[in-house]
Design a protein around this motif. Sequence first.
Motif, short mmCIF file in Angstrom:
data_model
loop_
_atom_site.label_atom_id
_atom_site.label_comp_id
_atom_site.label_asym_id
_atom_site.label_seq_id
_atom_site.Cartn_x
_atom_site.Cartn_y
_atom_site.Cartn_z
N GLY A 192 -17.28 17.57 -7.60
CA GLY A 192 -17.99 17.41 -6.35
C GLY A 192 -17.59 16.14 -5.62
N ALA A 193 -17.39 15.05 -6.37
CA ALA A 193 -16.98 13.79 -5.76
C ALA A 193 -15.59 13.90 -5.15
CB ALA A 193 -17.03 12.66 -6.79
N ARG A 194 -14.66 14.55 -5.86
CA ARG A 194 -13.31 14.72 -5.32
C ARG A 194 -13.32 15.59 -4.07
NH1 ARG A 194 -12.34 15.04 -10.66
NH2 ARG A 194 -12.22 17.32 -10.66
N ALA B 49 -14.29 14.48 3.54
CA ALA B 49 -14.76 13.39 4.39
C ALA B 49 -13.59 12.53 4.88
CB ALA B 49 -15.77 12.53 3.64
N SER B 50 -12.53 12.40 4.07
CA SER B 50 -11.38 11.60 4.49
C SER B 50 -10.61 12.27 5.63
CB SER B 50 -10.44 11.35 3.31
OG SER B 50 -9.77 12.53 2.94
N GLN B 51 -10.80 13.57 5.79
CA GLN B 51 -10.14 14.31 6.86
C GLN B 51 -11.06 14.52 8.05
OE1 GLN B 51 -8.79 17.81 4.85
NE2 GLN B 51 -7.16 16.73 3.79
N GLY B 52 -12.23 13.89 8.05
CA GLY B 52 -13.15 13.97 9.17
C GLY B 52 -14.15 15.10 9.09
N GLY B 53 -14.21 15.81 7.97
CA GLY B 53 -15.14 16.94 7.83
C GLY B 53 -16.46 16.52 7.22
N THR C 281 -11.93 6.53 1.81
CA THR C 281 -13.21 7.24 1.83
C THR C 281 -13.67 7.40 0.39
OG1 THR C 281 -12.66 8.42 3.85
CG2 THR C 281 -14.38 9.37 2.47
N THR C 282 -14.89 6.98 0.12
CA THR C 282 -15.44 7.06 -1.23
C THR C 282 -16.64 8.00 -1.23
OG1 THR C 282 -14.75 4.79 -1.66
CG2 THR C 282 -16.41 5.71 -3.13
N GLN D 264 -17.66 9.07 -9.13
CA GLN D 264 -17.21 8.57 -7.84
C GLN D 264 -15.73 8.89 -7.67
OE1 GLN D 264 -17.48 4.28 -7.49
NE2 GLN D 264 -18.32 4.51 -5.42
N ALA D 265 -15.32 9.22 -6.43
CA ALA D 265 -13.92 9.48 -6.12
C ALA D 265 -13.57 8.80 -4.81
CB ALA D 265 -13.66 10.98 -6.02
N THR D 266 -12.32 8.35 -4.71
CA THR D 266 -11.83 7.67 -3.51
C THR D 266 -10.55 8.34 -3.04
OG1 THR D 266 -12.78 5.59 -4.27
CG2 THR D 266 -11.12 5.45 -2.56
N MET D 267 -10.48 8.60 -1.74
CA MET D 267 -9.29 9.21 -1.13
C MET D 267 -8.88 8.37 0.07
SD MET D 267 -8.57 12.24 -2.54
CE MET D 267 -9.34 13.27 -3.77
#
Length: 103
Positions: A34-36, A42-46, A73-74, A96-99
């Motif tokens: 879910g975090a990924r 979210a990193s693509q603006g969605g 984006t985290t 937690q995931a960060t992209m």
Amino acid sequence: MLEFAGFLPILLVIGMAAIQLGLIGYGINQAGSGARAAARVASQGGDGGAAGQAAVSGWLNARVDPVPGPDLTTATVTVRVPGVIPLFGPYTVTRQATMPTDD
């Protein structure tokens, strides 16, 4: 027969502990997925929150918190794994995931 009756509660507790460990492992896996998903969308603006919710099994009641930033984006996902053994409450798992944020 008496030996089996005396040993049965111990076997039940061991079996329930194995099921509990499996559920906690499943919760960790689902929170990471879910975090990924939330961080990627979210990193693509969605809508990262909706993506994170969709990636986690509904019965885990996930809380998804994507935080978009200028470069990264985290997303943090917290799930609540129910307790199987009486007197041992539910367990909270956070991943937690960060992209990188797309421009």
